[in-house]
Design an enzyme around this catalytic site. Structure first.
Site, PDB file in Angstrom:
ATOM      1  N   THR A   1       0.872  -1.182   0.000  1.00 24.91           N
ATOM      2  CA  THR A   1       0.000   0.000   0.000  1.00 24.91           C
ATOM      3  C   THR A   1       0.902   1.223   0.000  1.00 24.91           C
ATOM      4  O   THR A   1       2.135   1.095   0.109  1.00 24.91           O
ATOM      5  CB  THR A   1      -0.880   0.048   1.270  1.00 24.91           C
ATOM      6  OG1 THR A   1      -0.031   0.345   2.395  1.00 24.91           O
ATOM      7  CG2 THR A   1      -1.611  -1.262   1.509  1.00 24.91           C
ATOM      8  N   ASP A   2       0.308   2.403  -0.081  1.00 27.69           N
ATOM      9  CA  ASP A   2       1.122   3.616  -0.058  1.00 27.69           C
ATOM     10  C   ASP A   2       1.900   3.749   1.247  1.00 27.69           C
ATOM     11  O   ASP A   2       3.034   4.207   1.281  1.00 27.69           O
ATOM     12  CB  ASP A   2       0.240   4.859  -0.260  1.00 27.69           C
ATOM     13  CG  ASP A   2      -0.260   4.934  -1.699  1.00 27.69           C
ATOM     14  OD1 ASP A   2       0.346   4.237  -2.564  1.00 27.69           O
ATOM     15  OD2 ASP A   2      -1.244   5.640  -1.954  1.00 27.69           O
ATOM     16  N   CYS A   3       1.255   3.330   2.349  1.00 27.00           N
ATOM     17  CA  CYS A   3       1.940   3.457   3.637  1.00 27.00           C
ATOM     18  C   CYS A   3       2.767   2.222   3.993  1.00 27.00           C
ATOM     19  O   CYS A   3       3.691   2.299   4.799  1.00 27.00           O
ATOM     20  CB  CYS A   3       0.949   3.785   4.733  1.00 27.00           C
ATOM     21  SG  CYS A   3      -0.578   2.826   4.659  1.00 27.00           S
ATOM     22  N   TYR A   4       2.420   1.060   3.419  1.00 31.08           N
ATOM     23  CA  TYR A   4       3.169  -0.177   3.654  1.00 31.08           C
ATOM     24  C   TYR A   4       3.597  -0.739   2.295  1.00 31.08           C
ATOM     25  O   TYR A   4       2.936  -1.619   1.747  1.00 31.08           O
ATOM     26  CB  TYR A   4       2.294  -1.208   4.388  1.00 31.08           C
ATOM     27  CG  TYR A   4       1.932  -0.840   5.806  1.00 31.08           C
ATOM     28  CD1 TYR A   4       2.873  -0.955   6.828  1.00 31.08           C
ATOM     29  CD2 TYR A   4       0.643  -0.413   6.123  1.00 31.08           C
ATOM     30  CE1 TYR A   4       2.528  -0.637   8.138  1.00 31.08           C
ATOM     31  CE2 TYR A   4       0.301  -0.099   7.424  1.00 31.08           C
ATOM     32  CZ  TYR A   4       1.250  -0.207   8.433  1.00 31.08           C
ATOM     33  OH  TYR A   4       0.914   0.091   9.717  1.00 31.08           O
ATOM     34  N   PRO A   5       4.666  -0.233   1.721  1.00 27.36           N
ATOM     35  CA  PRO A   5       4.992  -0.561   0.327  1.00 27.36           C
ATOM     36  C   PRO A   5       5.510  -1.985   0.101  1.00 27.36           C
ATOM     37  O   PRO A   5       5.436  -2.488  -0.999  1.00 27.36           O
ATOM     38  CB  PRO A   5       6.080   0.454  -0.018  1.00 27.36           C
ATOM     39  CG  PRO A   5       6.691   0.821   1.281  1.00 27.36           C
ATOM     40  CD  PRO A   5       5.616   0.731   2.308  1.00 27.36           C
TER      41      PRO A   5
END
Ligand code: SF4
Ligand code: SF4
Lengths: 507, 159
Positions: free
Chosen positions: A138-142
């Site tokens: 995700t954007d926060c957990y790439p």
């Protein structure tokens, strides 16, 4: 002296009073087994006066066990989607790096032999385990994947969180079938040649306080060799049938592998043996009496695990005294019985807890809410109809042993079936022939059915779940089973084609 | 002079003997006891007119000779595995106890499970092995003598 006489005889004590005694080192503690002996040799009044706490213990396979772990964040961070530890799939029920190790999850490379229970034991032992995880990013957990080696010291939290432990009592299992079966109650020999049971009987925690006067949310207990807590009733808890259960939590980092053992039940799966002990404060004479309960007063049912249905037949009632004696009687049959749980370990747990209290390292807590007395354990609501053999079986095309192969061949063609069931005059099963047998017989010039039919026939019963019949056909590589009743009378036939149609449609 | 196998502490080897229909009625074992002056202890025997299976124990020093003689008389000989229980691993649950046909596993007075290796009939039974939840019970090869190799080879070669 005069003053003492005026004081009324006190017939209750409080947990605070007991804890004050523990602090001073003069609390009187007995294990549940010792308590029974004391009551027997003196009286309930004496036992109440002399004993402050009774310790209990149990050590058995408790499948609804597991551990919550928090891994901390990697850099770059990952929101774990799928994870494995030592190849055991681990669930990710919460946020990015919180995982739950279920005791029954099995290794993908060593199924049945290594599972969540073993993984928890290895972590408790201080062993290093391998973590593999994947993620969608995700954007926060790439991050998309990670692989690392960890020990318990690397984890932020490692809590045992078991949602059903310490069953008050449990079934005794036998198997009426003609084959050995492997169940969560262990290995059961054919024709009831052995029996298994679980539970510590008179040492069991809930059995010593069956009205849960002192047990509830917040009760401090012995769990896996450390101090833990009851956090409520366990799933399937039902007080009125003496089937109470516990939900518990404890810091696994402090636990000992002696009291937490990974286990394998052959052809069933993996689990965790959990050591659990509850101290019962003797607050009144009623509790002194309750903790005096004996094995001969605790009964359970002998249940036929050969019948793979929810309502397995109950064949007899037996006491834990009989169970612990090594043999039970069902009808006029004597059956050797042994436990799956460990009485030796249960005793060790009760003794260890007693020692902790005597040494002043373990204090009692009053529950903030007692375990419920009114919950019931309902069966599952099923919105789809389940299929049994009787729902799919067809009329069997039959023949007599004296018929000729040619006649059978004609019947196979005219009825367009692949199996003909041979019966005697009373309609009882004696054999089976397939279209393949007939073709081969004709090619070899054989004419008599009696020479070619199979006499050792695998069969099904009308009330068996369809999956069982399907499994039997697959195991023996056959395509149909005659359906018979207890008298071996042929009721019909079930074919793999019909089963596949029905089971296939459902999935 | 032939050695005296009856004296002193003997290392024993367990053998699994299979007698066919043709030879099952011959007194082969008694003959060999006399011939080699060595004890051959019968631990279990399953014999009928169609043949027999006998688990026997012979002194290690005489084992090779006895095996040869048995084979010469048409007996199929193999080395059964022995059962071992790892007391460190055992949790004394008892799952194995009621499965044992010869009561080689039992509870002692302290509720500890104890295993009597002498009584156990070995890998021909193995009923307890897959019932142990902590896998404390193992089938192990008899390895402390040379026979393992020849007997295993012989068994494979002949069957
Ligand atoms: S192998 Fe058979 S005889 Fe030996 S201990 Fe196990 S069950 Fe008993
Ligand atoms: S089944 Fe295994 S752990 Fe249980 S008593 Fe037997 S050897 Fe010990």
């Amino acid at each position: 002296m005069g003053e003492l006489k005026l004081k009324p005889q006190k017939n209750t004590r409080t947990i605070e009073e007991i804890n004050a005694k523990i602090r001073k080192g003069d609390a009187q503690v007995l294990t549940a087994e010792e308590m029974k002996k004391l009551v027997e040799s003196s009286s309930i009044e004496v036992a109440f006066k002399e004993v402050d706490v009774v310790t209990t213990g149990t050590f058995g396979a408790m499948c609804s066990s597991g551990a919550v772990i928090n891994l901390g964040h990697s850099d770059p961070p990952i929101k774990i989607d799928k994870a494995w530890m030592n190849d055991v799939p681990v669930c990710h029920p919460g946020a990015a790096v919180d995982l739950y190790i279920g005791a029954t999850a099995m290794s993908e490379t060593q199924a049945y032999e290594y599972g969540g229970g073993h993984l928890i034991e290895d972590l408790v032992k201080g062993k290093e385990v391998e973590l593999r995880a994947t993620a969608y990013g995700t954007d926060c957990y790439p991050r998309n994947s990670i692989r690392t080696n960890l020990t318990k010291d690397d984890l932020n939290q490692f809590y045992l969180l078991n949602f059903r432990n310490g069953y008050q009592r449990y079934n005794c299992a036998v198997n009426s079938r003609d084959e050995t079966i492997y169940t969560y109650m262990g290995k059961l020999l054919p024709k009831m040649r052995n029996a298994t049971y679980s539970g510590a009987g008179e040492l069991n925690p809930l059995m010593n306080d069956p009205d849960y006067e002192t047990i509830g949310i917040g009760t401090r207990i012995f769990l896996g060799g450390a101090q833990g807590y009851i956090i409520g009733e366990g799933t399937q808890h039902e007080a009125k049938s003496q089937n109470g259960t516990l939900m518990v939590r404890g810091d696994a980092k402090k636990m000992s592998p002696e009291f937490l053992r990974g286990a394998s039940f052959t052809r069933y799966g993996t689990t965790l043996y959990v050591g659990l002990g509850v101290p019962i404060p003797i607050l009144n004479e009623g509790l002194a009496k309750k903790t005096a309960i004996r094995d001969e007063e605790i009964f359970t049912n002998v249940v036929d695990y050969g019948v793979p249905r929810r309502n397995r037949p109950k064949l007899a009632k037996v006491s834990y005294k009989e169970l612990k004696s090594g043999a039970i009687t069902v009808g006029d049959k004597k059956i050797r019985v042994s436990s799956l749980s460990s009485l030796k370990m249960a005793r060790q747990i009760a003794t260890t807890l007693k020692k902790w209290i005597e040494e002043g390292t373990f204090f009692l807590t009053a529950p903030v809410e007692r375990l419920p007395l009114d919950t019931t354990f309902k069966p599952m609501k099923q919105t789809e109809t389940t299929s049994f053999v009787k729902n799919v079986m067809q009329m069997a095309v039959t023949c007599k042993e004296t018929e000729e192969v040619r006649t059978i061949a004609e019947r196979i063609v005219s009825k367009s079936v692949n199996h003909i069931v041979a019966v005697d005059n009373a309609g009882k099963l004696i054999g089976i022939v397939t279209s393949w047998d007939v073709t081969r017989a004709m090619a070899q010039g054989k004419t008599q059915l009696a020479d070619i039919m199979t006499r050792r026939v695998f069969t099904a019963k009308p009330d068996e779940p369809l999956e069982m019949a399907s499994k039997r056909m697959a195991e023996h590589n056959i395509s149909a089973l005659p359906v018979i009743n207890d008298e071996k009378k042929v009721l019909g036939i079930v074919t793999s084609e019909d089963v596949a149609k029905l089971l296939g449609r459902r999935t | 002079m032939s050695p005296n196998y009856w004296e002193g502490e003997l290392e024993m080897v367990r053998l699994l003997l299979r007698f066919s229909e043709e030879i099952v009625d011959q007194p082969i074992v008694s003959e060999l006891i006399l011939e080699f002056k060595a004890p051959i202890n019968i631990i279990t025997a399953l014999v009928n007119s169609k043949g027999g299976e006998v688990l026997a124990e012979v002194p290690q020093e005489a084992a090779d000779k006895i095996v040869k003689a048995l084979r010469k008389r048409g007996v199929k000989v193999s080395l059964p595995k022995l059962i071992e229980v790892d007391a460190e691993k055992c949790i004394s649950c008892g799952s194995c106890v009621a499965l044992c046909p010869v009561e080689a596993i039992a509870f002692d007075e302290h509720a500890s499970v104890v295993f009597n290796k002498e009584k156990c009939v070995g890998s021909t039974c193995s009923a307890c092995v897959d019932a142990c939840p902590v896998r404390a019970i193992k089938s192990v090869k008899q390895t402390n003598h040379e026979l393992s190799y020849t007997a295993a080879k012989g068994a494979l070669g002949k069957q």
